[in-house]
Scaffold this active site. Structure first.
Site, PDB file in Angstrom:
ATOM      1  N   TRP A 222      -1.561 -11.089  14.369  1.00 31.27           N
ATOM      2  CA  TRP A 222      -2.047  -9.706  14.471  1.00 31.27           C
ATOM      3  C   TRP A 222      -3.174  -9.773  15.489  1.00 31.27           C
ATOM      4  O   TRP A 222      -4.228 -10.349  15.212  1.00 31.27           O
ATOM      5  CB  TRP A 222      -2.526  -9.234  13.100  1.00 31.27           C
ATOM      6  CG  TRP A 222      -2.816  -7.777  13.003  1.00 31.27           C
ATOM      7  CD1 TRP A 222      -1.928  -6.768  12.745  1.00 31.27           C
ATOM      8  CD2 TRP A 222      -4.100  -7.149  13.134  1.00 31.27           C
ATOM      9  NE1 TRP A 222      -2.580  -5.555  12.715  1.00 31.27           N
ATOM     10  CE2 TRP A 222      -3.910  -5.756  12.945  1.00 31.27           C
ATOM     11  CE3 TRP A 222      -5.386  -7.602  13.382  1.00 31.27           C
ATOM     12  CZ2 TRP A 222      -4.959  -4.838  13.008  1.00 31.27           C
ATOM     13  CZ3 TRP A 222      -6.431  -6.688  13.445  1.00 31.27           C
ATOM     14  CH2 TRP A 222      -6.203  -5.330  13.257  1.00 31.27           C
TER      15      TRP A 222
ATOM     16  N   ARG B  76       2.221  -8.604   5.741  1.00 31.12           N
ATOM     17  CA  ARG B  76       0.800  -8.699   6.050  1.00 31.12           C
ATOM     18  C   ARG B  76       0.455  -7.981   7.354  1.00 31.12           C
ATOM     19  O   ARG B  76      -0.710  -7.656   7.592  1.00 31.12           O
ATOM     20  CB  ARG B  76       0.387 -10.175   6.176  1.00 31.12           C
ATOM     21  CG  ARG B  76       0.491 -10.945   4.877  1.00 31.12           C
ATOM     22  CD  ARG B  76       0.356 -12.428   5.113  1.00 31.12           C
ATOM     23  NE  ARG B  76      -0.978 -12.804   5.551  1.00 31.12           N
ATOM     24  CZ  ARG B  76      -1.958 -13.189   4.742  1.00 31.12           C
ATOM     25  NH1 ARG B  76      -1.764 -13.240   3.447  1.00 31.12           N
ATOM     26  NH2 ARG B  76      -3.147 -13.509   5.204  1.00 31.12           N
TER      27      ARG B  76
ATOM     28  N   ASN C 263      -5.709 -18.462  11.707  1.00 34.01           N
ATOM     29  CA  ASN C 263      -6.070 -17.116  11.248  1.00 34.01           C
ATOM     30  C   ASN C 263      -7.586 -17.029  11.266  1.00 34.01           C
ATOM     31  O   ASN C 263      -8.255 -17.990  10.876  1.00 34.01           O
ATOM     32  CB  ASN C 263      -5.630 -16.876   9.799  1.00 34.01           C
ATOM     33  CG  ASN C 263      -4.148 -16.709   9.672  1.00 34.01           C
ATOM     34  OD1 ASN C 263      -3.431 -16.723  10.664  1.00 34.01           O
ATOM     35  ND2 ASN C 263      -3.684 -16.560   8.443  1.00 34.01           N
ATOM     36  N   GLY C 264      -8.112 -15.876  11.649  1.00 37.28           N
ATOM     37  CA  GLY C 264      -9.568 -15.706  11.658  1.00 37.28           C
ATOM     38  C   GLY C 264     -10.067 -15.502  13.071  1.00 37.28           C
ATOM     39  O   GLY C 264      -9.295 -15.232  13.997  1.00 37.28           O
TER      40      GLY C 264
ATOM     41  N   GLU D 226      -6.971   9.913  -0.833  1.00 37.36           N
ATOM     42  CA  GLU D 226      -5.905   8.915  -0.907  1.00 37.36           C
ATOM     43  C   GLU D 226      -4.578   9.498  -0.403  1.00 37.36           C
ATOM     44  O   GLU D 226      -3.844   8.847   0.345  1.00 37.36           O
ATOM     45  CB  GLU D 226      -5.771   8.402  -2.356  1.00 37.36           C
ATOM     46  CG  GLU D 226      -4.650   7.415  -2.599  1.00 37.36           C
ATOM     47  CD  GLU D 226      -4.743   6.137  -1.760  1.00 37.36           C
ATOM     48  OE1 GLU D 226      -5.752   5.930  -1.079  1.00 37.36           O
ATOM     49  OE2 GLU D 226      -3.775   5.365  -1.789  1.00 37.36           O
TER      50      GLU D 226
ATOM     51  N   HIS E 272     -17.524  25.628   5.898  1.00 40.18           N
ATOM     52  CA  HIS E 272     -18.626  25.151   6.742  1.00 40.18           C
ATOM     53  C   HIS E 272     -18.120  24.568   8.053  1.00 40.18           C
ATOM     54  O   HIS E 272     -18.859  23.858   8.731  1.00 40.18           O
ATOM     55  CB  HIS E 272     -19.470  24.130   5.962  1.00 40.18           C
ATOM     56  CG  HIS E 272     -20.082  24.715   4.725  1.00 40.18           C
ATOM     57  ND1 HIS E 272     -21.114  25.630   4.770  1.00 40.18           N
ATOM     58  CD2 HIS E 272     -19.770  24.560   3.419  1.00 40.18           C
ATOM     59  CE1 HIS E 272     -21.424  26.003   3.525  1.00 40.18           C
ATOM     60  NE2 HIS E 272     -20.620  25.369   2.690  1.00 40.18           N
TER      61      HIS E 272
ATOM     62  N   LYS F  28      -1.672  -5.838   5.918  1.00 42.59           N
ATOM     63  CA  LYS F  28      -1.835  -5.703   4.467  1.00 42.59           C
ATOM     64  C   LYS F  28      -3.199  -6.200   4.016  1.00 42.59           C
ATOM     65  O   LYS F  28      -3.869  -5.567   3.218  1.00 42.59           O
ATOM     66  CB  LYS F  28      -0.718  -6.474   3.749  1.00 42.59           C
ATOM     67  CG  LYS F  28      -0.761  -6.372   2.225  1.00 42.59           C
ATOM     68  CD  LYS F  28      -0.474  -4.970   1.749  1.00 42.59           C
ATOM     69  CE  LYS F  28      -0.490  -4.840   0.241  1.00 42.59           C
ATOM     70  NZ  LYS F  28      -0.561  -3.426  -0.171  1.00 42.59           N
TER      71      LYS F  28
ATOM     72  N   GLU G  91      -1.132   6.836   7.313  1.00 42.74           N
ATOM     73  CA  GLU G  91      -0.846   5.435   7.666  1.00 42.74           C
ATOM     74  C   GLU G  91       0.647   5.159   7.833  1.00 42.74           C
ATOM     75  O   GLU G  91       1.021   4.350   8.662  1.00 42.74           O
ATOM     76  CB  GLU G  91      -1.518   4.437   6.714  1.00 42.74           C
ATOM     77  CG  GLU G  91      -1.005   4.379   5.313  1.00 42.74           C
ATOM     78  CD  GLU G  91      -1.762   3.350   4.453  1.00 42.74           C
ATOM     79  OE1 GLU G  91      -2.099   2.277   4.946  1.00 42.74           O
ATOM     80  OE2 GLU G  91      -1.983   3.639   3.268  1.00 42.74           O
TER      81      GLU G  91
ATOM     82  N   CYS H 189      -2.721 -11.887  10.147  1.00 46.42           N
ATOM     83  CA  CYS H 189      -1.954 -13.083  10.512  1.00 46.42           C
ATOM     84  C   CYS H 189      -1.490 -13.875   9.294  1.00 46.42           C
ATOM     85  O   CYS H 189      -2.151 -13.888   8.265  1.00 46.42           O
ATOM     86  CB  CYS H 189      -2.802 -14.017  11.361  1.00 46.42           C
ATOM     87  SG  CYS H 189      -3.551 -13.255  12.778  1.00 46.42           S
TER      88      CYS H 189
ATOM     89  N   LYS I 148      -2.529   7.932   2.736  1.00 48.41           N
ATOM     90  CA  LYS I 148      -1.132   7.490   2.574  1.00 48.41           C
ATOM     91  C   LYS I 148      -0.266   8.114   3.646  1.00 48.41           C
ATOM     92  O   LYS I 148       0.517   7.462   4.299  1.00 48.41           O
ATOM     93  CB  LYS I 148      -0.633   7.960   1.223  1.00 48.41           C
ATOM     94  CG  LYS I 148      -0.342   7.212   0.037  1.00 48.41           C
ATOM     95  CD  LYS I 148      -0.305   5.803  -0.211  1.00 48.41           C
ATOM     96  CE  LYS I 148      -1.109   4.869   0.590  1.00 48.41           C
ATOM     97  NZ  LYS I 148      -2.102   4.100  -0.021  1.00 48.41           N
TER      98      LYS I 148
HETATM   99  C1  AGP Z   1      -3.995   1.291   1.775  1.00 49.41           C
HETATM  100  O1  AGP Z   1      -2.756   1.858   1.766  1.00 49.41           O
HETATM  101  C2  AGP Z   1      -4.351   0.515   2.920  1.00 49.41           C
HETATM  102  N1  AGP Z   1      -3.317  -0.255   3.422  1.00 49.41           N
HETATM  103  C3  AGP Z   1      -5.756  -0.030   3.035  1.00 49.41           C
HETATM  104  O2  AGP Z   1      -6.585   1.072   3.143  1.00 49.41           O
HETATM  105  C4  AGP Z   1      -6.311  -0.961   1.937  1.00 49.41           C
HETATM  106  O3  AGP Z   1      -6.483  -0.267   0.743  1.00 49.41           O
HETATM  107  C5  AGP Z   1      -7.633  -1.568   2.432  1.00 49.41           C
HETATM  108  O4  AGP Z   1      -7.411  -2.301   3.598  1.00 49.41           O
HETATM  109  C6  AGP Z   1      -8.322  -2.422   1.402  1.00 49.41           C
HETATM  110  O5  AGP Z   1      -7.555  -3.535   1.064  1.00 49.41           O
HETATM  111  P1  AGP Z   1      -7.886  -4.400  -0.211  1.00 49.41           P
HETATM  112  O6  AGP Z   1      -7.750  -3.521  -1.404  1.00 49.41           O
HETATM  113  O7  AGP Z   1      -6.880  -5.507  -0.182  1.00 49.41           O
HETATM  114  O8  AGP Z   1      -9.294  -4.909  -0.052  1.00 49.41           O
END
Ligand code: AGP
Length: 612
Positions: A76, A27, A102-103, A484, A507, A607, A491, A2, A488
């Site tokens: 969100w 965000r 927010n929260g 990673e 395995h 984000k 997501e 949010c 990527k």
């Molecule tokens: C990465 O592409 C993601 N969007 C996500 O995994 C991110 O790295 C994770 O939420 C951690 O965020 P931060 O580094 O702001 O703590």
């Protein structure tokens, strides 16, 4: 997650609120709303599910809402589905108070039931509306908004950033925070509140970071900040030193692509100031040789991509430091009764510096006596302020939800810290130390060189974008890098994908390989290249289509087996993931592009993840 914006000024508020919300779109959100107060029309509220554009169209770019005081929000969803009613701002029953939040309010059900017993009617499923109604309840008792806010804050449990306006107060908005970020901005035409500086950077660089428990009263002329006992506070101002263009696309189709391209410069900015006369200098960290020698254990704690940086660093640090390094997901660490004491060094990694799981894990580590060092990108963020030491990655604002340049700068910064500690411990040969530092300074150039040929990766993406399940395999650093690459891809392209340590395939996972399955084989880690190749042969024998990533040194060997090969420049083995990850980022980007995905704002994602 949010986003909050608020404005008290001498201009029409609604267009400013919409602009601020647009700058925080990255965000992540699923609905948006604004509330504006005017002398003649009182409180006017507009909210809409979906993209901000829907709200903007609904209000004719804000022109329909008259008034110079207002609050806005992108939501969100946590409590209640994303729809118009659950969207913020929430308005109290008598229509006099509007609030954005927010929260998460943990005891909202209990308060809701109590208010319902007093006859209060609720319209939404949210915890936030409960706060708006509770505020009206207390305001009716004391007829003083600040006092009412104080009473509410003493009653609620959980995390919050609030922006509040009341029709009885024509010029003031009230803000409060606990465990959810909120900044105050001092502008020429008025003053602001916002979840992050990107929302207000167009209007001001003069900001104050609110701390937990603080309350602010924002008017067009002034901002007064109070502690939880309502004692006035003198706050330190910070100047935002990055340019507004850094948070704009600047001709690129997507922020993600722009940020991939910015990586060489971001690495340069992160590394250069920390190497002086051939040595790593970490000015902001004060660890003595005695302290470092007494470290019995190192934890690296993070989420998502930042956790993947931790995975790479575990391999590198154990090699350099000869000390046990444990990487934990923040959300697991905090509830695992971790073996942490005063001889434990805890590294937390976070781009946003606001990830709640990471923050809570860090607090838990501190509570148990550990020293904490935070690797953070957002200056002044909560994690940066609470850690014992902080080192910033100078990546600049990262807007795309999928991290790229923040990941890359975290990686090199962790390599620098590893070298620094190894030097203090005497566990690294001088020749090795020098070689790594030399190569680290060459990384930006080598990466730029690779990025000049980004179309090569685009070609492979257009060849493989219609696969529905993709495997990333590799050993050691290549495995960590594969995690990673796989994240990527999934997501932003929504393709199912998994990363496996190559040796683990037999395995179980190898049963999923069938004719045509795409396997991205990572073969950049020189020490285990031959072993990795055996695994490539294994999947090929079962019909897999193999797209390989390797280095110039191993190009020839790889091309003999893989169907397609992407070649990255050679560097020191420890640094190889910094170059190897770039084609994986580009591959994810172009696959998502081919599939018509919303690259910068992937579905369901935010984000900065400020809820548990
Ligand atoms: C990465 O592409 C993601 N969007 C996500 O995994 C991110 O790295 C994770 O939420 C951690 O965020 P931060 O580094 O702001 O703590």
């Amino acid at each position: 997650m949010c986003g909050i914006i608020g404005f008290a000024g001498r201009e029409q508020a609604a267009p400013i609120l919409l602009d601020g919300l647009a700058r925080m779109e990255y965000r992540g959100y699923d609905s948006a709303g604004i509330a504006v107060r005017s002398e003649t029309k009182g409180l006017q509220v507009k909210k809409a599910k979906g993209r901000l554009q829907v709200l903007s169209d609904l209000t004719h770019g804000g022109a329909d809402l008259e008034g110079t005081l207002g609050i806005g929000h992108t939501r969100w969803a946590t409590h209640g589905e994303p729809n118009d009613i659950n969207a913020h701002p929430h308005v109290s029953e008598n229509g006099q108070i509007a609030l954005v939040h927010n929260g998460i309010i943990e005891n909202y059900l209990e308060i809701k039931e109590q208010l319902q017993r007093h006859g209060v009617k609720f319209t939404s499923d949210t915890d936030s509306e409960v706060v708006a109604q509770l505020l009206e309840f207390h305001y009716n008792e004391c007829h003083n908004m600040l006092e009412a806010v104080g009473r509410v804050l003493r009653r609620i449990e959980g995390s919050y950033a609030f922006g509040i306006i009341c029709s009885d107060y024509p010029n003031a908005l009230i803000a409060a925070r606990k465990d959810s970020p909120l900044i105050l901005g001092y502008g020429e035409n008025g003053n602001y509140i916002a979840s992050d500086v990107t929302a207000v950077i167009k209007y001001t660089r003069d900001v104050v970071y609110m701390e937990d428990g603080e309350i602010a009263v924002v008017t067009p002329e002034s901002i007064d900040v109070f502690d939880s006992e309502m004692n006035p506070l003198e706050k330190k101002h910070s100047q935002v030193d990055w340019d507004v263009s850094a948070a704009e696309k600047g001709g690129y189709a997507h922020f993600m692509f722009k940020e991939i391209m910015e990586q060489p410069e971001a690495i340069r900015k992160t590394v250069s100031p920390r190497i002086r006369d051939g040595r790593v200098v970490l000015d902001d960290v004060s660890m003595t040789v005695d302290y470092v020698k007494n470290i019995s254990r190192i934890f690296i704690i993070a989420c998502g991509s930042s956790y993947h940086v931790g995975m790479v660093s575990k391999y590198n640090w154990e090699r350099l430091l000869r000390r046990p390094v444990q990487v934990d997901l923040a959300s697991e660490f905090r509830y695992s009764d971790p073996l942490v004491d005063e001889n434990t060094l805890v590294i937390v990694i976070s781009q946003s510096g606001e990830t709640l799981d990471t923050m809570a894990a860090m607090r838990e580590a501190k509570r148990r006596g550990a020293r904490t060092l935070a690797i953070v990108n957002v200056v002044g963020s909560s994690i940066a302020r609470e850690a014992d030491d902080v080192l910033y990655t100078w990546a600049g604002p990262e807007i795309a939800v999928a991290t790229t340049k923040a990941y890359s700068t975290q990686l090199v910064l962790m390599d620098l810290i590893g070298l620094y500690l190894a030097d203090l411990l005497g566990t690294v040969e001088k020749s090795e130390y020098d070689a790594i530092l030399t190569e680290m300074q060459l990384l930006p150039e080598k990466m730029s060189h690779f990025l000049e040929h980004f179309e090569d990766v685009q070609y492979f993406a257009s060849r493989y974008f219609n696969h529905n399940s993709i495997f990333f395999i590799g050993r050691n650093l290549d495995y960590a890098m594969g995690l990673e690459g796989s994240l990527k891809l999934k997501e932003i392209s929504y393709i199912h994908s998994e990363a496996y340590a190559s040796g683990e395939l037999k395995h179980g996972t190898i049963s999923l390989i069938e004719p045509g399955t795409l396997v991205v084989a990572l073969g950049t880690y020189a020490a285990l290249f031959d072993k990795a190749m055996s695994n490539v042969v294994e999947v090929k024998a079962r019909g897999a289509e193999v797209l390989a990533v390797t280095t110039e040194s191993f190009k020839e060997k790889m091309e003999k087996t893989a169907d397609s090969t992407i070649v990255v420049p050679d560097t020191h083995p420890i640094l190889q993931p910094s170059l190897g990850v770039v084609p994986l980022q580009l591959f994810a980007y172009y696959v998502a592009l081919q599939r018509g995905c919303d690259i910068d704002k992937p579905r369901n994602l935010a984000k900065s993840v400020t809820v548990e």
